[in-house]
Design a protein around this motif. Structure first.
Motif, mmCIF file in Angstrom:
data_model
loop_
_atom_site.group_PDB
_atom_site.id
_atom_site.type_symbol
_atom_site.label_atom_id
_atom_site.label_comp_id
_atom_site.label_asym_id
_atom_site.label_seq_id
_atom_site.Cartn_x
_atom_site.Cartn_y
_atom_site.Cartn_z
ATOM 1 N N GLU A 40 0.858 -1.186 0.000
ATOM 2 C CA GLU A 40 0.000 0.000 0.000
ATOM 3 C C GLU A 40 0.894 1.236 0.000
ATOM 4 O O GLU A 40 1.871 1.309 0.732
ATOM 5 N N ARG A 69 0.735 5.274 0.726
ATOM 6 C CA ARG A 69 -0.098 6.237 1.449
ATOM 7 C C ARG A 69 0.568 7.612 1.448
ATOM 8 O O ARG A 69 1.781 7.713 1.624
ATOM 9 N N SER A 120 -5.108 6.402 -1.239
ATOM 10 C CA SER A 120 -4.122 5.330 -1.126
ATOM 11 C C SER A 120 -4.304 4.344 -2.273
ATOM 12 O O SER A 120 -5.395 4.219 -2.829
ATOM 13 N N VAL A 148 -3.567 0.217 -3.204
ATOM 14 C CA VAL A 148 -3.196 -1.087 -2.665
ATOM 15 C C VAL A 148 -3.067 -2.058 -3.831
ATOM 16 O O VAL A 148 -3.949 -2.134 -4.674
#
Length: 179
Positions: free
Chosen positions: A108, A110, A116, A118
């Motif tokens: 992930e 961020r 975000s 993933v």
């Protein structure tokens, strides 16, 4: 029983006949009765080694611990200097290099005020892997800024953006300093 091992295998667990007998490097030889014994050596990120050893009275049997890697050296790069999380653990910002065990891993990226991303990456062999992740999508909000008297200079996070009154619709969400 004496077990020889390279320093990379430090901390590997040693089992004899399904009973844990220590970790590598062993502080002393393992005393066993005469006969055949099964030795297993286990370490995270490596394939388990199992071998049979014949012990005879009064002799020291020696085996060499050789474990095959079960990981790849991985480099993960975020184009916009985002935090990199692997399997829910923060590993770095912008770039991370390390070992990942063969299998699937969740990665992930961020960054504050951004969506975000993933992805699941599959490590299928011990070959080195480099993976780049696209820049994250910013999340924008709007501000309606007024003042009395009108015509005041406005800065958001230290950058001049105009004068009052002003509706600014491209401000990254989150805490901002407005002057």
């Amino acid at each position: 029983l004496s077990i020889l091992a390279d320093s990379e295998l430090e901390g590997a667990q040693v089992y004899v006949n399904n009973s844990q007998r220590g970790t590598l490097p062993l502080a002393k030889n393992i005393i066993l009765q005469s006969g055949e014994h099964t030795v297993r050596i286990i370490k995270s990120m490596y394939k388990m080694m199992e071998s049979k050893v014949q012990i005879t009275d009064g002799n020291i049997s020696t085996i060499k611990a050789v474990l095959q890697p079960n990981f790849a050296n991985v480099t993960l790069i975020s184009e916009d200097n985002a935090e990199i999380w692997v399997d829910n653990a923060k590993q770095g910002v912008g770039r991370w290099s390390g070992r990942l065990e063969i299998g699937s891993h969740s990665v992930e990226c961020r960054k504050q005020s951004h969506k975000s991303s993933v992805e699941t990456i599959a490590i299928t062999s011990s070959a080195s892997v480099e993976r780049r992740f696209k820049a994250l999508t910013p999340i924008y909000g709007a501000m309606n800024i007024t003042s009395s008297p009108m015509g005041a200079t406005i800065t958001i996070d230290g950058q001049k953006v105009g004068t009052t009154p002003l509706v600014k619709s491209d401000v990254l969400v989150g805490k901002r300093t407005i002057s």
